[in-house]
Design a protein around this motif. Structure first.
Motif, PDB file in Angstrom:
ATOM      1  N   UNK A  64       0.828  -1.197   0.000  1.00 22.54           N
ATOM      2  CA  UNK A  64       0.000   0.000   0.000  1.00 22.54           C
ATOM      3  C   UNK A  64       0.864   1.250   0.000  1.00 22.54           C
ATOM      4  N   UNK A  65       0.253   2.353  -0.389  1.00 24.87           N
ATOM      5  CA  UNK A  65       0.955   3.623  -0.481  1.00 24.87           C
ATOM      6  C   UNK A  65       0.115   4.714   0.149  1.00 24.87           C
ATOM      7  N   UNK A  66       0.772   5.656   0.803  1.00 29.87           N
ATOM      8  CA  UNK A  66       0.064   6.780   1.424  1.00 29.87           C
ATOM      9  C   UNK A  66       0.940   8.023   1.355  1.00 29.87           C
ATOM     10  N   UNK A  67       0.337   9.212   1.191  1.00 35.07           N
ATOM     11  CA  UNK A  67       1.124  10.441   1.231  1.00 35.07           C
ATOM     12  C   UNK A  67       1.847  10.551   2.576  1.00 35.07           C
ATOM     13  N   UNK A  68       3.081  11.022   2.529  1.00 33.69           N
ATOM     14  CA  UNK A  68       3.879  11.125   3.750  1.00 33.69           C
ATOM     15  C   UNK A  68       4.508  12.506   3.839  1.00 33.69           C
ATOM     16  N   UNK A  85       3.055   9.383   8.304  1.00 33.93           N
ATOM     17  CA  UNK A  85       1.969   9.125   7.356  1.00 33.93           C
ATOM     18  C   UNK A  85       0.792   8.501   8.080  1.00 33.93           C
ATOM     19  N   UNK A  86      -0.363   8.525   7.434  1.00 30.79           N
ATOM     20  CA  UNK A  86      -1.579   7.911   7.961  1.00 30.79           C
ATOM     21  C   UNK A  86      -1.943   6.726   7.089  1.00 30.79           C
ATOM     22  N   UNK A  87      -2.105   5.544   7.711  1.00 31.35           N
ATOM     23  CA  UNK A  87      -2.409   4.360   6.919  1.00 31.35           C
ATOM     24  C   UNK A  87      -3.894   4.322   6.546  1.00 31.35           C
ATOM     25  N   UNK A  88      -4.308   3.282   5.846  1.00 34.04           N
ATOM     26  CA  UNK A  88      -5.671   3.207   5.338  1.00 34.04           C
ATOM     27  C   UNK A  88      -6.712   3.067   6.447  1.00 34.04           C
ATOM     28  N   UNK A  89      -6.265   2.668   7.670  1.00 36.10           N
ATOM     29  CA  UNK A  89      -7.183   2.545   8.803  1.00 36.10           C
ATOM     30  C   UNK A  89      -7.234   3.808   9.654  1.00 36.10           C
ATOM     31  N   UNK A  90      -6.541   4.851   9.213  1.00 39.21           N
ATOM     32  CA  UNK A  90      -6.556   6.112   9.953  1.00 39.21           C
ATOM     33  C   UNK A  90      -5.530   6.215  11.053  1.00 39.21           C
ATOM     34  N   UNK A 103       1.535   6.912  11.728  1.00 43.77           N
ATOM     35  CA  UNK A 103       2.808   6.239  11.993  1.00 43.77           C
ATOM     36  C   UNK A 103       3.953   7.209  11.729  1.00 43.77           C
ATOM     37  N   UNK A 104       5.001   7.078  12.523  1.00 41.82           N
ATOM     38  CA  UNK A 104       6.218   7.865  12.330  1.00 41.82           C
ATOM     39  C   UNK A 104       7.415   6.936  12.406  1.00 41.82           C
ATOM     40  N   UNK A 105       8.352   7.157  11.518  1.00 47.19           N
ATOM     41  CA  UNK A 105       9.542   6.317  11.496  1.00 47.19           C
ATOM     42  C   UNK A 105      10.715   7.120  10.981  1.00 47.19           C
ATOM     43  N   UNK A 106      11.856   6.996  11.653  1.00 49.70           N
ATOM     44  CA  UNK A 106      13.058   7.700  11.197  1.00 49.70           C
ATOM     45  C   UNK A 106      13.778   6.841  10.168  1.00 49.70           C
ATOM     46  N   UNK A 107      14.018   7.455   9.003  1.00 49.81           N
ATOM     47  CA  UNK A 107      14.603   6.742   7.888  1.00 49.81           C
ATOM     48  C   UNK A 107      15.689   7.585   7.230  1.00 49.81           C
ATOM     49  N   UNK A 108      16.535   6.918   6.465  1.00 51.25           N
ATOM     50  CA  UNK A 108      17.507   7.651   5.659  1.00 51.25           C
ATOM     51  C   UNK A 108      16.763   8.487   4.624  1.00 51.25           C
ATOM     52  N   UNK A 109      17.174   9.738   4.460  1.00 51.50           N
ATOM     53  CA  UNK A 109      16.453  10.634   3.546  1.00 51.50           C
ATOM     54  C   UNK A 109      17.409  11.647   2.938  1.00 51.50           C
ATOM     55  N   UNK A 110      17.146  11.979   1.697  1.00 48.63           N
ATOM     56  CA  UNK A 110      17.895  13.020   1.003  1.00 48.63           C
ATOM     57  C   UNK A 110      17.378  14.379   1.480  1.00 48.63           C
ATOM     58  N   UNK A 111      18.259  15.307   1.855  1.00 49.97           N
ATOM     59  CA  UNK A 111      17.777  16.603   2.366  1.00 49.97           C
ATOM     60  C   UNK A 111      16.998  17.422   1.350  1.00 49.97           C
ATOM     61  N   UNK A 139      -0.273  -5.864   6.084  1.00 50.95           N
ATOM     62  CA  UNK A 139      -0.421  -6.426   7.428  1.00 50.95           C
ATOM     63  C   UNK A 139       0.392  -5.699   8.490  1.00 50.95           C
ATOM     64  N   UNK A 140       1.389  -4.904   8.088  1.00 51.11           N
ATOM     65  CA  UNK A 140       2.279  -4.296   9.084  1.00 51.11           C
ATOM     66  C   UNK A 140       2.775  -2.928   8.608  1.00 51.11           C
ATOM     67  N   UNK A 141       1.974  -1.862   8.823  1.00 50.23           N
ATOM     68  CA  UNK A 141       2.387  -0.517   8.401  1.00 50.23           C
ATOM     69  C   UNK A 141       3.654  -0.020   9.092  1.00 50.23           C
TER      70      UNK A 141
END
Length: 267
Positions: free
Chosen positions: A147-151, A172-177, A180-188, A202-204
């Motif tokens: 699944x995909x959601x705007x983040x 981001x907000x999953x399809x169930x509302x 979720x927040x997660x720290x990830x590698x990201x380009x500035x 099964x596991x957002x």
């Protein structure tokens, strides 16, 4: 974010509309040049070679159109556009030489062999780059059922060992509302682009960051006075060092970092 998304889509449409005529121009000019190249007379002396035949400009025009095609497509498909331009220009000349030889092995046989190889290399580069882009943008994952959601990216932190980058907090907000927040590698330079979260049904919590297709080189530096990604990372690293040393308060650090990233500070 919606303004960025709208302007990005508009830029993609404009660039795609430009890419078609540029590709056609590169093909026609280079094919024509290869077809008539044997007819162009060159006068050479100790100072070099020259010709008064205007058809010699076909090569320059074709190369210019091919280079413009790469520039126009770079913000959308990056290396894919370069591979496409290499293949298109190479095979355009091959078609011209083959037409000049009448379809049989002739004076242009060596050039045909060489540039056919270059064209095939361009196709291989195109395929590899396209596979990378499909994975980086989450297209493959979505085709496989994820699944995909705007983040939204926030709170960039330079990280040692991540050359030219760092980490960011993806929310981001999953399809169930559920949020979720997660720290990830990201380009500035992605921090005010319309990124998306890709996650298993099964596991957002196992989400990952998907880059947008349209990624301008200077996307996050327009309002901050920083002129490129390398300089942006250096500025962020200086801010982090000042913050660790106690020269900047938490609020001052967040405001300065948000200004560099071209987004409003969180309240």
């Amino acid at each position: 974010m919606s303004d960025t998304t709208g302007s990005g889509r508009g830029a993609v449409v404009v660039r795609l509309l430009l890419a078609g005529p540029l590709g056609i121009a590169a093909w026609l000019l280079l094919r024509w040049w290869a077809y008539v190249a044997h007819e162009i007379r060159w006068d050479c002396d100790s100072g070099g070679c020259g010709t008064n035949d205007p058809r010699a400009l076909l090569l320059i025009g074709g190369i210019a159109a091919g280079a413009a095609l790469v520039v126009v497509l770079w913000w959308i498909v990056r290396v894919v556009g370069f591979g496409l331009a290499v293949a298109l220009c190479s095979f355009a000349m091959v078609r011209g030489w083959r037409a000049a030889d009448g379809g049989a092995a002739g004076a242009n046989a060596d050039a045909i062999t060489l540039w056919s190889s270059v064209g095939l290399a361009g196709i291989c580069l195109l395929a590899l780059a396209l596979a990378f882009e499909l994975a980086a943008t989450g297209t493959v994952a979505r085709l496989c059922g994820q699944l995909s959601a705007p983040a939204r990216l926030s709170d960039f932190e330079p990280a040692k060992g991540l050359r030219g980058g760092g980490t960011g907090l993806m929310t981001f907000t999953d399809r169930d509302g559920q949020v979720h927040s997660r720290r990830l590698r990201a380009d500035p330079t992605w921090f005010h682009l319309p990124v998306r979260a890709i996650y298993p049904r099964a596991d957002p919590s196992r989400s990952r960051l998907a880059a947008p297709w349209y990624r301008p080189w200077e996307s996050a530096t327009d309002d901050s006075g920083v002129t490129g990604k390398a300089e942006l990372v250096q500025q962020l690293e200086r801010l982090a060092a000042l913050h660790r040393a106690g020269d900047l308060s938490d609020a001052e650090y967040e405001r300065a970092k948000a200004k560099l990233l071209g987004s409003a500070p969180q309240t």
